[in-house]
Structures are given as structure tokens and as C-alpha cells.
Design an enzyme around this catalytic site. Structure first.
Site, short mmCIF file in Angstrom:
data_model
loop_
_atom_site.label_atom_id
_atom_site.label_comp_id
_atom_site.label_asym_id
_atom_site.label_seq_id
_atom_site.Cartn_x
_atom_site.Cartn_y
_atom_site.Cartn_z
N SER A 56 0.84 -1.20 0.00
CA SER A 56 0.00 0.00 0.00
C SER A 56 0.87 1.25 0.00
O SER A 56 2.03 1.22 0.43
CB SER A 56 -0.89 0.01 1.25
OG SER A 56 -1.54 1.27 1.41
N TYR A 78 -0.63 -0.27 10.63
CA TYR A 78 -0.96 -0.63 9.25
C TYR A 78 0.23 -0.35 8.33
O TYR A 78 0.60 -1.18 7.49
CB TYR A 78 -2.19 0.15 8.78
CG TYR A 78 -2.65 -0.19 7.39
CD1 TYR A 78 -3.08 -1.46 7.07
CD2 TYR A 78 -2.64 0.78 6.37
CE1 TYR A 78 -3.50 -1.79 5.78
CE2 TYR A 78 -3.06 0.47 5.09
CZ TYR A 78 -3.49 -0.82 4.80
OH TYR A 78 -3.89 -1.12 3.52
#
Length: 319
Positions: free
Chosen positions: A160, A186
Site C-alpha cells: 500500500s 498498518y
């Protein structure tokens, strides 16, 4: 030192290409594909494109009832597997092996969780690192011989843009030293995904197995379920009228780079790279850009240390 592989190429596809457009250009007839979480969001769209292009697809599912409804009418097989729990990964991998005795052509590590409150699995591992990285590391370890059985096999790890939030922080991967931060956690897990692909490729490229990491783009899916609207607004994701900004993609577009990384001949000599917008990502983007690669996910020493740590945590080694 110049990172010769991590340089964009002349791709026929782009940010707005769809997964089906990419899949149609590839030779997927008879290819055996395992995709984690391929029953919701961009995973479902990737599954749909793969099957329409003739691939034999096995989808790992955490919630069978939801998967049964989402996949209705698609010619796929499913295996129950919860990436957060090592025992579930082990039994799920055994079920996959029963369906793929002669080999696997593609493993697409698509499933993941994002910015969740602090949760820990049965082993005490922080949930985002456990699910996004360790679960996929363990799945590969269980299936590595089957991938090596197929010359030209590839592993695609969904990373990501959030890798830019934080490096992996190997000294405190389990959030025991400081206060937990859900977005930083994350980011660590997404950096781990990219470093996993980098090291996997280094270890296995000479044996015909390559790996790539992918930023699919900004897509509004269930992945953001743990983020409140005000949090997403504060991050600048929406226009004043409440619609997502132009940098966001549709689900069909969001699945395209996974398919490109899995199939593009332009990547044959570019194993280990981080991809986005159906191309190889550019290094060192301008501050605030919604694209690009930070150098910490291209660090081979960190990638090797992460691999060794992951072996120690899981107790698993790939062949």
C-alpha cells in the site's frame, strides 16, 4: 546506488485500466491461482477477471457464508482460512494442497485488514502484522514447493501507499514497547508486505519463482470499516461534497495492478519490485504525492532480517 529494477517501464496499461482489460491480454488458460480474500472488494474483482480469462482459481475465505453469496455463479473453489490464526493457515494450506498437488502458478496475497483497534490473536501477535504479513508468510511457507513446481510462477503481495507511514520497526513488531497507533501499525504491515516480496524474489528468482508487491490504489471498500468518516476526511480523501477525490479508483480499476504484476512480461527481469497503476512505482516521490516508493521498502538488509524474524515467530521455513 541506483535501484535499476525499481524504474517505471513502458506499460500498455495505466491508472484507469481495469482488471479485466489486463487479464484479457494475458495467457491464463489453465493457470492455477490461489488468492486470499478473493471474495470482497478488489479481491472479488480480481477473482472475476481471473476466471473470465480461463484461470482455475482457489479463493481462501475467512467467512464462508459471505463468500458463498459473493462468489455465487463464479467457477471457483474455496478453502476456509483465517490469516490471523496460525492453526487456520496450516489447515487451510493443507486443503489447498489437496486441490493443487501438481503445482500453483500464482499466489496473490490480497486479503488484509486496515487501521484496526489493538487486537491480538491466540498467540498474542498484533492483528495487523499477524494478518497482513505473518499469515501470508506462513501460507507461502506451506505452499512454496507447489509454486516451485511451476516454472514461471509468481507471488503477488498487496502492499500500500501506507508503507510510507512507517518502516517495519523490527525491534518492536508486536507493539510491546510503546503506545499502539493503528495507522502506524498498518504502515508497518504494508512495508512488511513489500519487503517480503523483495526477499522472496532474492531467494527464489534463480529457481524460476518471482515475487512483486503492489499498491492497488485508493479504493473505497470494506477495508476502511475501522476508520470513521471524520478520520478519512482529515486525511484529505474527500471533496467538499463528500465524494472521493479523483485520485481514488473504482473497484475494477483497483484490482488491475495485481493482475498486471501477476502476468506482465515486462516484469520478467524486474522481480521484487513494487508496482502501482499497472507499472513499476517511481522512487522518492514528491512530498504529499499519492504515488511512489520510499526507499526503506527497497532495503535488502531489512528484507532479509524480516524474513529471518518471520521464520522465528512462525516456526516455519519455506523449501
Amino acid at each position: 546506488m541506483t535501484d535499476n529494477r525499481q524504474q517505471p517501464v513502458d506499460s500498455p496499461f495505466h491508472m484507469r485500466s481495469t482488471a479485466q482489460e489486463v487479464a484479457k491480454a494475458a495467457d491464463l488458460a489453465g493457470k492455477r491461482v490461489v488468492i486470499t480474500g478473493g471474495y470482497s472488494g478488489i479481491g472479488l474483482e480480481a477473482t472475476r477477471a481471473l476466471t473470465q480469462a480461463g484461470a482455475h482459481v482457489i479463493v481462501t475465505v475467512r467467512t464462508p457464508d459471505k463468500a458463498r453469496s459473493a462468489l455465487d455463479g463464479l467457477p471457483v473453489e474455496t478453502v476456509t482460512l483465517d490469516l490471523m490464526e496460525p492453526d487456520s493457515v496450516k489447515t487451510g494450506a493443507q486443503d489447498i494442497r489437496a486441490l493443487t498437488a501438481d503445482g500453483i502458478d500464482l499466489l496473490i496475497n490480497n486479503a488484509g485488514i486496515m487501521a484496526t483497534p489493538l487486537r491480538r490473536n491466540s498467540k498474542g501477535w498484533e492483528s495487523q502484522f499477524a494478518t497482513n504479513h505473518l499469515g501470508h508468510f506462513a501460507l507461502f511457507a506451506h505452499l512454496s514447493d507447489l509454486l516451485l513446481n511451476r516454472p514461471g510462477a509468481r507471488v503477488v503481495a498487496l502492499s500500500s501507499l501506507a508503507h510510507r507511514i512507517s518502516d517495519v520497526m523490527l525491534e518492536d513488531w508486536n507493539w510491546e514497547a510503546g503506545a499502539y497507533e493503528k495507522c502506524a501499525a498498518y504502515g508497518r504491515s504494508k512495508s512488511a508486505n513489500a519487503l517480503f516480496a523483495l526477499e522472496l524474489n532474492r531467494r527464489y528468482e534463480d529457481q524460476g519463482l518471482k515475487a512483486y508487491s503492489v499498491h492497488p490504489g485508493g479504493i473505497m471498500t470494506e477495508l476502511q470499516r475501522d476508520l470513521a468518516d471524520e478520520e478519512m476526511r482529515a486525511m484529505g480523501w474527500f471533496n467538499e461534497d463528500g465524494t472521493p477525490k479523483d485520485v481514488f479508483k473504482t473497484v475494477e480499476q483497483g484490482a488491475s495492478t495485481s493482475l498486471w504484476a501477476a502476468t506482465s512480461p515486462l516484469l520478467e527481469d524486474r522481480g521484487g519490485v513494487y508496482c502501482e497503476d499497472c507499472n513499476i512505482g517511481a522512487l522518492n516521490p514528491p512530498e504529499g504525492a499519492f504515488y511512489g516508493v520510499h526507499s526503506h521498502i527497497r532495503d535488502s538488509a531489512t528484507a532479509q532480517k524480516l524474513w529471518t524474524l518471520s521464520e522465528e515467530i512462525t516456526g516455519l521455513k519455506a523449501v
